[in-house]
Scaffold this motif. Structure first.
Motif, PDB file in Angstrom:
ATOM      1  N   MET A   1      -7.805  -5.798  -0.872  1.00 56.42           N
ATOM      2  CA  MET A   1      -7.550  -4.829  -1.844  1.00 56.42           C
ATOM      3  C   MET A   1      -6.279  -4.422  -1.951  1.00 56.42           C
ATOM      4  SD  MET A   1      -9.346  -1.005  -1.739  1.00 56.42           S
ATOM      5  CE  MET A   1      -8.557   0.260  -2.376  1.00 56.42           C
ATOM      6  N   VAL A   2      -5.478  -4.596  -0.768  1.00 57.32           N
ATOM      7  CA  VAL A   2      -3.811  -4.175  -0.651  1.00 57.32           C
ATOM      8  C   VAL A   2      -3.202  -5.106  -1.726  1.00 57.32           C
ATOM      9  CG1 VAL A   2      -1.917  -4.111   0.946  1.00 57.32           C
ATOM     10  CG2 VAL A   2      -4.021  -3.427   1.643  1.00 57.32           C
ATOM     11  N   ARG A   3      -3.661  -6.322  -1.618  1.00 59.31           N
ATOM     12  CA  ARG A   3      -3.105  -7.455  -2.458  1.00 59.31           C
ATOM     13  C   ARG A   3      -2.998  -6.973  -4.117  1.00 59.31           C
ATOM     14  NH1 ARG A   3      -5.139 -10.302   1.511  1.00 59.31           N
ATOM     15  NH2 ARG A   3      -6.828 -11.062   0.243  1.00 59.31           N
ATOM     16  N   SER A   4      -4.157  -6.525  -4.314  1.00 58.26           N
ATOM     17  CA  SER A   4      -4.564  -6.177  -5.894  1.00 58.26           C
ATOM     18  C   SER A   4      -3.419  -5.287  -6.307  1.00 58.26           C
ATOM     19  CB  SER A   4      -5.835  -5.420  -5.916  1.00 58.26           C
ATOM     20  OG  SER A   4      -5.929  -4.117  -5.411  1.00 58.26           O
ATOM     21  N   PHE A   5      -2.689  -4.491  -5.672  1.00 51.97           N
ATOM     22  CA  PHE A   5      -1.673  -3.647  -6.208  1.00 51.97           C
ATOM     23  C   PHE A   5      -0.399  -4.412  -6.239  1.00 51.97           C
ATOM     24  CE2 PHE A   5      -4.465  -0.717  -3.497  1.00 51.97           C
ATOM     25  CZ  PHE A   5      -4.998   0.021  -4.826  1.00 51.97           C
ATOM     26  N   VAL A   6      -0.191  -4.966  -7.444  1.00 55.30           N
ATOM     27  CA  VAL A   6       0.997  -5.693  -7.663  1.00 55.30           C
ATOM     28  C   VAL A   6       2.235  -5.074  -7.161  1.00 55.30           C
ATOM     29  CG1 VAL A   6       2.516  -6.804  -9.534  1.00 55.30           C
ATOM     30  CG2 VAL A   6      -0.127  -6.725  -9.702  1.00 55.30           C
ATOM     31  N   GLY A   7       3.090  -5.720  -6.263  1.00 50.50           N
ATOM     32  CA  GLY A   7       4.406  -5.390  -5.972  1.00 50.50           C
ATOM     33  C   GLY A   7       4.160  -4.179  -4.806  1.00 50.50           C
ATOM     34  N   GLY A   8       2.878  -4.090  -4.300  1.00 50.81           N
ATOM     35  CA  GLY A   8       2.614  -3.085  -3.312  1.00 50.81           C
ATOM     36  C   GLY A   8       3.117  -3.179  -1.918  1.00 50.81           C
ATOM     37  N   LEU A   9       3.146  -4.709  -1.565  1.00 49.25           N
ATOM     38  CA  LEU A   9       3.429  -4.968  -0.241  1.00 49.25           C
ATOM     39  C   LEU A   9       5.000  -4.829  -0.248  1.00 49.25           C
ATOM     40  CD1 LEU A   9       0.909  -7.878   0.632  1.00 49.25           C
ATOM     41  CD2 LEU A   9       1.097  -5.554   1.528  1.00 49.25           C
ATOM     42  N   GLU A  10       5.713  -5.526  -1.296  1.00 50.71           N
ATOM     43  CA  GLU A  10       6.946  -5.501  -1.270  1.00 50.71           C
ATOM     44  C   GLU A  10       7.645  -3.913  -1.212  1.00 50.71           C
ATOM     45  OE1 GLU A  10       9.433  -8.431  -3.837  1.00 50.71           O
ATOM     46  OE2 GLU A  10       7.615  -7.997  -4.825  1.00 50.71           O
ATOM     47  N   LEU A  11       6.870  -2.865  -2.183  1.00 50.58           N
ATOM     48  CA  LEU A  11       7.450  -1.543  -1.808  1.00 50.58           C
ATOM     49  C   LEU A  11       7.202  -1.079  -0.525  1.00 50.58           C
ATOM     50  CD1 LEU A  11       8.082   1.004  -3.413  1.00 50.58           C
ATOM     51  CD2 LEU A  11       5.715   1.162  -3.705  1.00 50.58           C
ATOM     52  N   ILE A  12       6.126  -1.383   0.367  1.00 50.93           N
ATOM     53  CA  ILE A  12       5.964  -0.997   1.651  1.00 50.93           C
ATOM     54  C   ILE A  12       7.079  -1.355   2.546  1.00 50.93           C
ATOM     55  CG2 ILE A  12       4.349  -1.108   3.606  1.00 50.93           C
ATOM     56  CD1 ILE A  12       2.201  -1.082   1.734  1.00 50.93           C
ATOM     57  N   LEU A  13       7.433  -2.709   2.470  1.00 47.51           N
ATOM     58  CA  LEU A  13       8.434  -3.188   3.116  1.00 47.51           C
ATOM     59  C   LEU A  13       9.902  -2.621   2.928  1.00 47.51           C
ATOM     60  CD1 LEU A  13       7.370  -7.186   3.427  1.00 47.51           C
ATOM     61  CD2 LEU A  13       7.178  -5.573   5.216  1.00 47.51           C
ATOM     62  N   SER A  14       9.928  -2.186   1.616  1.00 43.98           N
ATOM     63  CA  SER A  14      11.186  -1.693   1.121  1.00 43.98           C
ATOM     64  C   SER A  14      11.468  -0.610   2.050  1.00 43.98           C
ATOM     65  CB  SER A  14      11.429  -1.660  -0.252  1.00 43.98           C
ATOM     66  OG  SER A  14      10.406  -0.540  -0.660  1.00 43.98           O
ATOM     67  N   LEU A  15      10.178   0.343   2.325  1.00 41.28           N
ATOM     68  CA  LEU A  15      10.565   1.822   2.940  1.00 41.28           C
ATOM     69  C   LEU A  15      11.093   1.271   4.532  1.00 41.28           C
ATOM     70  CD1 LEU A  15       7.109   3.112   1.592  1.00 41.28           C
ATOM     71  CD2 LEU A  15       9.484   3.876   0.997  1.00 41.28           C
ATOM     72  N   LEU A  16      10.958   0.245   4.690  1.00 42.67           N
ATOM     73  CA  LEU A  16      11.382   0.018   6.307  1.00 42.67           C
ATOM     74  C   LEU A  16      13.145   0.249   6.189  1.00 42.67           C
ATOM     75  CD1 LEU A  16       9.477  -3.040   7.452  1.00 42.67           C
ATOM     76  CD2 LEU A  16       9.250  -0.720   8.289  1.00 42.67           C
ATOM     77  N   LYS A  17      13.485   0.506   5.126  1.00 46.25           N
ATOM     78  CA  LYS A  17      14.938   0.624   5.141  1.00 46.25           C
ATOM     79  C   LYS A  17      15.156   2.071   5.129  1.00 46.25           C
ATOM     80  CE  LYS A  17      15.635  -3.675   2.435  1.00 46.25           C
ATOM     81  NZ  LYS A  17      15.615  -4.135   1.034  1.00 46.25           N
ATOM     82  N   GLN A  36      -3.533  -7.156   9.859  1.00 39.00           N
ATOM     83  CA  GLN A  36      -4.668  -7.428  10.363  1.00 39.00           C
ATOM     84  C   GLN A  36      -5.476  -8.393   9.450  1.00 39.00           C
ATOM     85  OE1 GLN A  36      -7.109  -4.235  11.931  1.00 39.00           O
ATOM     86  NE2 GLN A  36      -5.117  -3.227  12.813  1.00 39.00           N
ATOM     87  N   ASP A  37      -4.933  -8.422   8.250  1.00 36.16           N
ATOM     88  CA  ASP A  37      -5.622  -9.652   7.439  1.00 36.16           C
ATOM     89  C   ASP A  37      -4.744 -10.701   7.164  1.00 36.16           C
ATOM     90  OD1 ASP A  37      -7.693 -10.027   4.746  1.00 36.16           O
ATOM     91  OD2 ASP A  37      -5.556 -10.661   4.286  1.00 36.16           O
ATOM     92  N   LYS A  38      -5.137 -11.909   7.646  1.00 36.01           N
ATOM     93  CA  LYS A  38      -4.402 -12.981   7.647  1.00 36.01           C
ATOM     94  C   LYS A  38      -3.614 -13.430   6.488  1.00 36.01           C
ATOM     95  CE  LYS A  38      -5.276 -14.767  11.818  1.00 36.01           C
ATOM     96  NZ  LYS A  38      -4.331 -14.466  12.765  1.00 36.01           N
ATOM     97  N   GLU A  39      -4.077 -13.147   5.282  1.00 33.66           N
ATOM     98  CA  GLU A  39      -3.428 -13.441   3.846  1.00 33.66           C
ATOM     99  C   GLU A  39      -2.232 -12.309   3.712  1.00 33.66           C
ATOM    100  OE1 GLU A  39      -5.815 -14.182   0.401  1.00 33.66           O
ATOM    101  OE2 GLU A  39      -7.375 -15.008   1.687  1.00 33.66           O
ATOM    102  N   ASN A  40      -2.693 -11.159   3.897  1.00 34.25           N
ATOM    103  CA  ASN A  40      -1.655 -10.068   3.758  1.00 34.25           C
ATOM    104  C   ASN A  40      -0.320 -10.324   4.746  1.00 34.25           C
ATOM    105  OD1 ASN A  40      -2.860  -8.468   2.045  1.00 34.25           O
ATOM    106  ND2 ASN A  40      -3.952  -7.366   3.494  1.00 34.25           N
ATOM    107  N   LEU A  41      -0.838 -10.826   6.174  1.00 33.72           N
ATOM    108  CA  LEU A  41       0.033 -11.163   7.100  1.00 33.72           C
ATOM    109  C   LEU A  41       1.165 -12.301   6.487  1.00 33.72           C
ATOM    110  CD1 LEU A  41       1.558 -10.677   9.915  1.00 33.72           C
ATOM    111  CD2 LEU A  41      -0.226 -12.035  10.944  1.00 33.72           C
ATOM    112  N   ALA A  42       0.510 -13.173   5.882  1.00 35.37           N
ATOM    113  CA  ALA A  42       1.291 -14.193   5.425  1.00 35.37           C
ATOM    114  C   ALA A  42       2.147 -14.076   4.376  1.00 35.37           C
ATOM    115  CB  ALA A  42       0.374 -15.252   4.945  1.00 35.37           C
ATOM    116  N   ILE A  43       1.815 -12.996   3.528  1.00 36.50           N
ATOM    117  CA  ILE A  43       2.567 -12.501   2.311  1.00 36.50           C
ATOM    118  C   ILE A  43       4.016 -11.498   3.084  1.00 36.50           C
ATOM    119  CG2 ILE A  43       2.509 -10.852   0.397  1.00 36.50           C
ATOM    120  CD1 ILE A  43      -0.383 -11.839  -0.102  1.00 36.50           C
ATOM    121  N   ILE A  44       3.539 -10.898   3.861  1.00 38.09           N
ATOM    122  CA  ILE A  44       4.447  -9.627   4.386  1.00 38.09           C
ATOM    123  C   ILE A  44       5.499 -10.689   5.159  1.00 38.09           C
ATOM    124  CG2 ILE A  44       3.353  -7.619   4.033  1.00 38.09           C
ATOM    125  CD1 ILE A  44       2.730  -7.415   7.349  1.00 38.09           C
ATOM    126  N   THR A  45       4.969 -11.814   5.915  1.00 38.93           N
ATOM    127  CA  THR A  45       5.888 -12.629   6.740  1.00 38.93           C
ATOM    128  C   THR A  45       6.740 -13.096   5.817  1.00 38.93           C
ATOM    129  OG1 THR A  45       4.241 -12.976   8.408  1.00 38.93           O
ATOM    130  CG2 THR A  45       6.109 -14.642   8.192  1.00 38.93           C
TER     131      THR A  45
END
Length: 171
Positions: A1-17, A36-45
């Motif tokens: 579900m998280v991956r369905s939000f286009v750019g969502g993971l990038e946005l979350i990571l940008s908040l680490l700044k 905890q989801d392997k595909e999400n983990l691969a993407i954020i990696t």
């Protein structure tokens, strides 16, 4: 579900700044769940989560330490992330988290250290950073998750120490 939000993971990571410890704590808590989801983990990696998290280990706020340690623990499950955290200098500051008075920080840190101890290089750094005395203390905790994580980390450190000793004898 998280991956369905286009750019969502990038946005979350940008908040680490952010420089706000509360924002950082919330982002780390979210990343711990996302990872905890392997595909999400691969993407954020791929987006560079490991160096971003490693930069935060020097922060002093306990609420951030707890969630950051959890995020690091879950990120160790992909590729060379575990080793990379060690190379980026995240181990010694994490060991120092065990000085916290907050039991939640101890639990999350022990879990992170257990995951990080899958890498022999990290075990050496942990041992040199004085983690063994902390783990021996927390292995007797009434918190079962803390006990298990501490015991697992000690087991890995011992296993790699024995392997190194046996390899040294063969030279």
């Amino acid at each position: 579900m998280v991956r369905s939000f286009v750019g969502g993971l990038e946005l979350i990571l940008s908040l680490l700044k952010s420089t706000d410890p509360s924002v950082l704590a919330c982002v780390c808590a979210a990343l711990a769940k996302i990872a905890q989801d392997k595909e999400n983990l691969a993407i954020i990696t791929d987006y560079g989560v490991v160096p971003m998290l490693a930069q935060l280990v020097v922060m002093e706020e306990d609420i951030l330490k707890e969630h950051l340690a959890e995020a690091i623990a879950h990120c160790c499950a992909w590729g060379v992330n575990c080793h990379e955290f060690g190379c980026l200098g995240a181990i010694t500051p994490l060991v120092n988290y065990m000085n916290s008075k907050d039991k939640k920080v101890h639990r999350a840190t022990a879990y992170a250290l257990h995951q990080l101890s899958a890498d022999p290089f990290n075990c050496i750094t942990m041992h040199q950073s004085g983690v063994v005395s902390f783990l021996l203390e927390t292995i007797g905790s009434s918190d079962e998750k803390l006990q298990e994580a501490s015991a697992g980390c000690l087991s890995n450190i011992r296993k790699f120490a024995l392997a190194a000793k046996n390899n040294y004898k063969q030279c």
